[in-house]
Write a protein that holds these residues in place. Structure first.
Motif, PDB file in Angstrom:
ATOM      1  N   PRO A 229       0.812  -1.223   0.000  1.00  0.00           N
ATOM      2  CA  PRO A 229       0.000   0.000   0.000  1.00  0.00           C
ATOM      3  C   PRO A 229       0.843   1.270   0.000  1.00  0.00           C
ATOM      4  CG  PRO A 229       0.032  -0.988   2.185  1.00  0.00           C
ATOM      5  CD  PRO A 229       0.716  -1.962   1.270  1.00  0.00           C
ATOM      6  N   HIS A 230       0.196   2.355  -0.405  1.00  0.00           N
ATOM      7  CA  HIS A 230       0.768   3.690  -0.252  1.00  0.00           C
ATOM      8  C   HIS A 230       1.032   3.929   1.244  1.00  0.00           C
ATOM      9  CE1 HIS A 230       1.249   7.991  -1.049  1.00  0.00           C
ATOM     10  NE2 HIS A 230       0.528   8.197   0.036  1.00  0.00           N
ATOM     11  N   PRO A 231       2.142   4.484   1.638  1.00  0.00           N
ATOM     12  CA  PRO A 231       3.150   5.186   0.835  1.00  0.00           C
ATOM     13  C   PRO A 231       4.390   4.352   0.528  1.00  0.00           C
ATOM     14  CG  PRO A 231       3.441   5.754   3.128  1.00  0.00           C
ATOM     15  CD  PRO A 231       2.331   4.734   3.092  1.00  0.00           C
ATOM     16  N   HIS A 232       4.253   3.024   0.432  1.00  0.00           N
ATOM     17  CA  HIS A 232       5.446   2.183   0.283  1.00  0.00           C
ATOM     18  C   HIS A 232       5.371   1.289  -0.949  1.00  0.00           C
ATOM     19  CE1 HIS A 232       6.988   3.502   4.128  1.00  0.00           C
ATOM     20  NE2 HIS A 232       5.824   3.227   4.688  1.00  0.00           N
ATOM     21  N   ARG A 233       4.699   1.740  -2.002  1.00  0.00           N
ATOM     22  CA  ARG A 233       4.624   0.964  -3.234  1.00  0.00           C
ATOM     23  C   ARG A 233       6.034   0.625  -3.729  1.00  0.00           C
ATOM     24  NH1 ARG A 233       0.324   3.781  -7.301  1.00  0.00           N
ATOM     25  NH2 ARG A 233       0.781   1.862  -8.477  1.00  0.00           N
ATOM     26  N   GLY A 234       6.189  -0.632  -4.173  1.00  0.00           N
ATOM     27  CA  GLY A 234       7.473  -1.060  -4.694  1.00  0.00           C
ATOM     28  C   GLY A 234       8.367  -1.729  -3.672  1.00  0.00           C
ATOM     29  N   ARG A 235       8.004  -1.662  -2.401  1.00  0.00           N
ATOM     30  CA  ARG A 235       8.792  -2.322  -1.367  1.00  0.00           C
ATOM     31  C   ARG A 235       8.113  -3.630  -0.971  1.00  0.00           C
ATOM     32  NH1 ARG A 235      10.925   1.937   2.995  1.00  0.00           N
ATOM     33  NH2 ARG A 235      12.311   0.153   3.378  1.00  0.00           N
ATOM     34  N   ALA A 236       8.803  -4.424  -0.176  1.00  0.00           N
ATOM     35  CA  ALA A 236       8.261  -5.708   0.243  1.00  0.00           C
ATOM     36  C   ALA A 236       7.000  -5.503   1.074  1.00  0.00           C
ATOM     37  CB  ALA A 236       9.305  -6.478   1.044  1.00  0.00           C
ATOM     38  N   ASN A 237       6.041  -6.380   0.886  1.00  0.00           N
ATOM     39  CA  ASN A 237       4.782  -6.350   1.629  1.00  0.00           C
ATOM     40  C   ASN A 237       4.699  -7.587   2.522  1.00  0.00           C
ATOM     41  OD1 ASN A 237       2.268  -5.437   2.418  1.00  0.00           O
ATOM     42  ND2 ASN A 237       1.212  -6.050   0.546  1.00  0.00           N
TER      43      ASN A 237
END
Length: 294
Positions: A229-237
């Motif tokens: 989710p925003h604000p961490h798009r592109g990082r590990a979930n």
């Protein structure tokens, strides 16, 4: 973590939720979990921010073996098993039989994820639809919820559910439709689960859909390691990232975060019958039910 996604950069933990809730759809094996220690560590990270339980989901046969085993490693974890629609191009009867056996495990709480995916060209539509129908039948025979993957296939997914007769409980994982689609699903009695994309400001149609779903038909998921989710798009979930989506959805719906977290917790409890789970047993050993192949 020792798997490939375990080497991706994880964001710092969010502020803990004011009430406990459930992540009904991570893929812990794809997150990098390999063994019991990895699973316990991931669930500890989640519990520290108020995500106290999770349903880890399979997408192929090897994953199905692993998630069943993982659900016997930690009381906070249940499993869902099926063949993802993109994995259905050449499925044997033996593979279907093994999915059925794994789905019957008492710590498996849903048949999924199954459905249709017309975005990727990995499996022809006919093969996907045949597999989807078999999973619908399996969910009904087992009396377990059906967890649906629907990507650019709304009309066919709804049509096949009508033709086959939907199970008592249907969950649209990572709902991707608009308000009109959400209305059809709500009218049919389905449960809609929203993931990271609902936090994206450019997802106007999805956000409109999320506003109208009744509280008792609403789930919030990570789909980890995807769709951070925003604000961490592109990082590990991971499941511990769920609070960002919960808070965004609460703001969107105009309700307190504590209320939304509690509503989602109660819905997940009801849908997956989490209170009825048996205690974890000894982990399966290689070659036994639940063991993941190399």
């Amino acid at each position: 973590m020792t798997g490939p996604y375990g080497r991706r950069s994880r964001p710092e933990p969010p502020q803990p939720l004011p009430a406990p809730t459930v992540d009904p759809h991570p893929h812990l094996d794809a997150c990098g979990c390999v063994d019991a220690a990895d699973v316990v560590a991931a669930m500890d990270r989640a519990a520290a921010v108020g995500v106290t339980r999770a349903v880890t989901v399979a997408d192929d046969l090897a994953s199905a073996r692993w998630v069943v085993q993982a659900a016997h490693w930690d009381e906070r974890l249940a499993a869902a098993v099926a063949l993802h629609p993109t994995r259905t191009a050449a499925v044997t009867e033996d593979e279907h039989a093994e999915i059925e056996r794994l789905a019957a495990d008492p710590r498996v709480v849903a048949v999924g994820e199954t459905g249709l995916d017309y975005y990727w060209d990995y499996s022809p539509p006919d093969a996907q639809q045949q597999s989807f129908r078999r999973h619908i039948d399996l969910a009904k025979r087992l009396g377990k919820p059906l967890m649906i993957h629907d990507r650019e296939a709304h009309d066919d997914v709804l049509r096949i559910l009508r033709e086959e007769g939907a199970p008592e409980t249907v969950v649209f994982h990572c709902f991707s439709g608009d308000a009109a689609m959400a209305g059809l699903c709500v009218d049919a009695g389905y449960v809609l689960s929203f993931a990271g994309p609902v936090t994206f400001r450019n997802a106007a149609e999805l956000r409109a859909a999320a506003r109208l779903v009744p509280a008792d038909r609403l789930l919030v998921e990570t789909d980890a390691p995807f769709l951070t989710p925003h604000p961490h798009r592109g990082r590990a979930n991971e499941p511990y990232c769920l609070p960002w989506t919960v808070r965004s959805l609460a703001e969107l719906r105009g309700v307190p975060v504590e209320r939304l977290a509690g509503d989602v917790d109660r819905t997940a409890e009801r849908v997956f019958r989490l209170a009825e789970l048996p205690p974890v047993g000894p982990p399966a050993t290689p070659g036994e039910p639940g063991a993941r192949s190399a």
